[in-house]
Design a protein around this motif. Structure first.
Motif, mmCIF file in Angstrom:
data_model
loop_
_atom_site.group_PDB
_atom_site.id
_atom_site.type_symbol
_atom_site.label_atom_id
_atom_site.label_comp_id
_atom_site.label_asym_id
_atom_site.label_seq_id
_atom_site.Cartn_x
_atom_site.Cartn_y
_atom_site.Cartn_z
ATOM 1 N N UNK A 328 -5.308 -1.728 7.300
ATOM 2 C CA UNK A 328 -6.651 -1.781 6.701
ATOM 3 C C UNK A 328 -6.580 -1.514 5.200
ATOM 4 N N UNK A 329 -5.750 -0.574 4.797
ATOM 5 C CA UNK A 329 -5.577 -0.297 3.364
ATOM 6 C C UNK A 329 -4.947 -1.502 2.673
ATOM 7 N N UNK A 330 -3.923 -2.092 3.304
ATOM 8 C CA UNK A 330 -3.241 -3.238 2.696
ATOM 9 C C UNK A 330 -4.182 -4.421 2.504
ATOM 10 N N UNK A 331 -5.166 -4.565 3.399
ATOM 11 C CA UNK A 331 -6.084 -5.705 3.305
ATOM 12 C C UNK A 331 -7.202 -5.495 2.297
ATOM 13 N N UNK A 332 -7.506 -4.246 1.983
ATOM 14 C CA UNK A 332 -8.692 -3.981 1.170
ATOM 15 C C UNK A 332 -8.382 -3.446 -0.220
ATOM 16 N N UNK A 333 -7.215 -2.853 -0.432
ATOM 17 C CA UNK A 333 -6.967 -2.169 -1.700
ATOM 18 C C UNK A 333 -6.869 -3.135 -2.873
ATOM 19 N N UNK A 334 -6.407 -4.373 -2.620
ATOM 20 C CA UNK A 334 -6.320 -5.374 -3.699
ATOM 21 C C UNK A 334 -7.057 -6.645 -3.277
ATOM 22 N N UNK A 335 -8.116 -6.499 -2.463
ATOM 23 C CA UNK A 335 -8.872 -7.655 -1.970
ATOM 24 C C UNK A 335 -9.363 -8.508 -3.138
ATOM 25 N N UNK A 336 -9.377 -9.842 -2.954
ATOM 26 C CA UNK A 336 -9.106 -10.614 -1.734
ATOM 27 C C UNK A 336 -7.621 -10.867 -1.460
ATOM 28 N N UNK A 337 -6.726 -10.390 -2.337
ATOM 29 C CA UNK A 337 -5.306 -10.509 -2.041
ATOM 30 C C UNK A 337 -4.923 -9.464 -0.996
ATOM 31 N N UNK A 338 -3.650 -9.488 -0.560
ATOM 32 C CA UNK A 338 -3.204 -8.579 0.476
ATOM 33 C C UNK A 338 -1.870 -7.970 0.088
ATOM 34 N N UNK A 339 -1.785 -6.651 0.189
ATOM 35 C CA UNK A 339 -0.567 -5.924 -0.125
ATOM 36 C C UNK A 339 0.327 -5.891 1.111
ATOM 37 N N UNK A 340 1.640 -6.103 0.968
ATOM 38 C CA UNK A 340 2.532 -5.974 2.137
ATOM 39 C C UNK A 340 2.413 -4.588 2.755
ATOM 40 N N UNK A 341 2.324 -4.550 4.059
ATOM 41 C CA UNK A 341 2.074 -3.277 4.735
ATOM 42 C C UNK A 341 3.256 -2.331 4.621
ATOM 43 N N UNK A 342 4.472 -2.885 4.467
ATOM 44 C CA UNK A 342 5.633 -2.032 4.306
ATOM 45 C C UNK A 342 5.554 -1.172 3.058
ATOM 46 N N UNK A 343 4.891 -1.666 2.016
ATOM 47 C CA UNK A 343 4.701 -0.883 0.793
ATOM 48 C C UNK A 343 3.782 0.305 1.077
ATOM 49 N N UNK A 344 2.723 0.068 1.834
ATOM 50 C CA UNK A 344 1.776 1.140 2.150
ATOM 51 C C UNK A 344 2.446 2.233 2.972
ATOM 52 N N UNK A 345 3.185 1.847 4.011
ATOM 53 C CA UNK A 345 3.844 2.851 4.859
ATOM 54 C C UNK A 345 4.903 3.622 4.085
ATOM 55 N N UNK A 346 5.598 2.943 3.160
ATOM 56 C CA UNK A 346 6.629 3.630 2.379
ATOM 57 C C UNK A 346 6.008 4.604 1.387
ATOM 58 N N UNK A 347 4.941 4.154 0.711
ATOM 59 C CA UNK A 347 4.284 5.022 -0.278
ATOM 60 C C UNK A 347 3.699 6.259 0.398
ATOM 61 N N UNK A 348 3.147 6.086 1.599
ATOM 62 C CA UNK A 348 2.559 7.226 2.302
ATOM 63 C C UNK A 348 3.605 8.039 3.053
ATOM 64 N N UNK A 349 4.585 7.349 3.639
ATOM 65 C CA UNK A 349 5.535 8.033 4.508
ATOM 66 C C UNK A 349 6.641 8.758 3.785
ATOM 67 N N UNK A 350 7.176 8.174 2.714
ATOM 68 C CA UNK A 350 8.319 8.786 2.040
ATOM 69 C C UNK A 350 7.986 10.157 1.438
#
Length: 366
Positions: A328-350
């Motif tokens: 949901x973050x990947x779809x909305x943070x740079x809407x209407x474009x879409x951020x790769x979800x792996x970037x979101x999980x890495x930024x939050x998880x690492x």
């Protein structure tokens, strides 16, 4: 030492600071509610203002809204785009988290990850081969399979690595987990090298596809893809809870687990094949998504303890919820474009994982 005393020791290991069964059940209930909220959020969020609530209400009541064109557009977005994406996110998030918990129990190391045995690298190699060579050497395959060529190639790549590892690590009917880990690291390096060769051969368009795919995404979710990989993931997840007792006993060592009546060799084989199938199928359709398999089981151990009877279902629920929220973050943070979800999980998880390690001062207890 009698079998009863060994069983008592296993019980004490699982309940190091008191019986947390009631707490675990409460956490699982809360995670069910969190997953339901995550599903609703995923269905209602996105670049489009399509109303999932209105579509669901119309589905139950059969009412025809005044603006039929808008209703048709909402149904298309919700049923054909968002719902497959949500279902795929639930399956992949649950698979990655549960496989991480199983691998950590199998290796008796909370830092273990399905990627350690090379399944992700093998799946990536198969997918990259289809992307780069699909119009040349592998053209007959892509023509015959169409859109299913990519997920099937990735899945077969993961399975090929698994059986190769099993053949290397098994001698006289016994599988060495240490040998499998070392062989997995070597095969991962080889797979990444071959992937690098294919990337070097790729053109500009293929490089863009490869970059987006390797960073992970649920954007390609369709009902046919779910029909291809969904049964594999569901069957693997359904088999994992039956490993809970064996993984609990394995925490005391292989010899002790064998004295408790656990078929250790069969446990290893089932766990490895199940993890390989689930992770290979997940990587096949989503690309590389990191940190779900490491962070989720570790956080839950801090909350509910190491008992795999509760850890495995809780990991499935939390992994699915976190992946849906990340999507949901990947779809909305740079809407209407879409951020790769792996970037979101890495930024939050690492950072979160580093915080856990620093908090433990380098000592991570199961």
């Amino acid at each position: 030492m009698t079998e009863q005393s060994i069983a008592g020791a296993a019980g004490r290991v699982m309940i190091a600071d008191g019986d947390r069964s009631a707490q675990a059940r409460l956490v699982i209930l809360l995670l069910c509610l969190a997953l339901a909220l995550s599903v609703v959020l995923s269905l209602t969020s996105g670049a489009s203002d399509a109303s999932a609530i209105r579509v669901i209400r119309d589905w139950f009541t059969g009412a025809m809204p005044a603006d039929a064109a808008l209703a048709a557009r909402d149904r298309l977005i919700v049923y054909d785009i968002r719902m497959p994406r949500v279902l795929l996110g639930v399956l992949i998030g649950a698979a990655l988290a549960v496989c991480g918990a199983v691998m950590q129990g199998l290796f008796r190391n909370p830092l273990a990850d399905p990627g350690l045995i090379g399944v992700s690298a093998g799946s990536s190699l198969g997918a990259v081969a289809i992307i780069v060579l699909g119009a040349t050497w592998l053209a007959p395959v892509t023509l015959a399979l169409g859109t299913l060529a990519l997920p099937l190639a990735a899945f077969l790549g993961g399975l090929a690595v698994t059986f190769l590892l099993y053949a290397i690590a098994t001698r006289q009917g016994r599988t060495s987990v240490a040998t499998m880990l070392l062989a997995g690291i070597a095969i991962s390096a080889l797979s990444m090298a071959l992937t690098g060769v294919l990337i070097f051969m790729a053109d500009d368009r293929q490089l863009r596809d490869l970059t987006f795919w390797q960073l992970g995404s649920l954007a390609g979710a369709t009902w046919p893809k779910i029909g291809t990989v969904g049964p594999v993931i569901v069957l693997a997840l359904a088999a994992m809870p039956f490993l809970a007792r064996g993984l609990n006993a394995l925490a005391l060592g292989e010899a002790t687990a064998g004295h408790l009546g656990i078929p250790v060799q069969r446990l290893k084989y089932t766990a490895i094949v199940g993890v390989s199938a689930a992770v290979g199928a997940s990587v096949a359709v989503s690309g590389g998504i990191g940190f779900i398999g490491i962070v989720v089981p570790h956080v839950l151990r801090l909350a509910i303890g190491p008992d795999n009877r509760y850890l495995l279902p809780a990991s499935a629920l939390l992994g699915a919820s976190l992946l849906l929220l990340a999507d949901a973050v990947a779809r909305t943070i740079v809407a209407p474009a879409e951020l790769p979800i792996g970037i979101v999980t890495a930024v939050a998880g690492a950072p979160f994982f580093l915080w856990i390690l620093l908090r433990k001062r380098g000592i991570v207890d199961l």
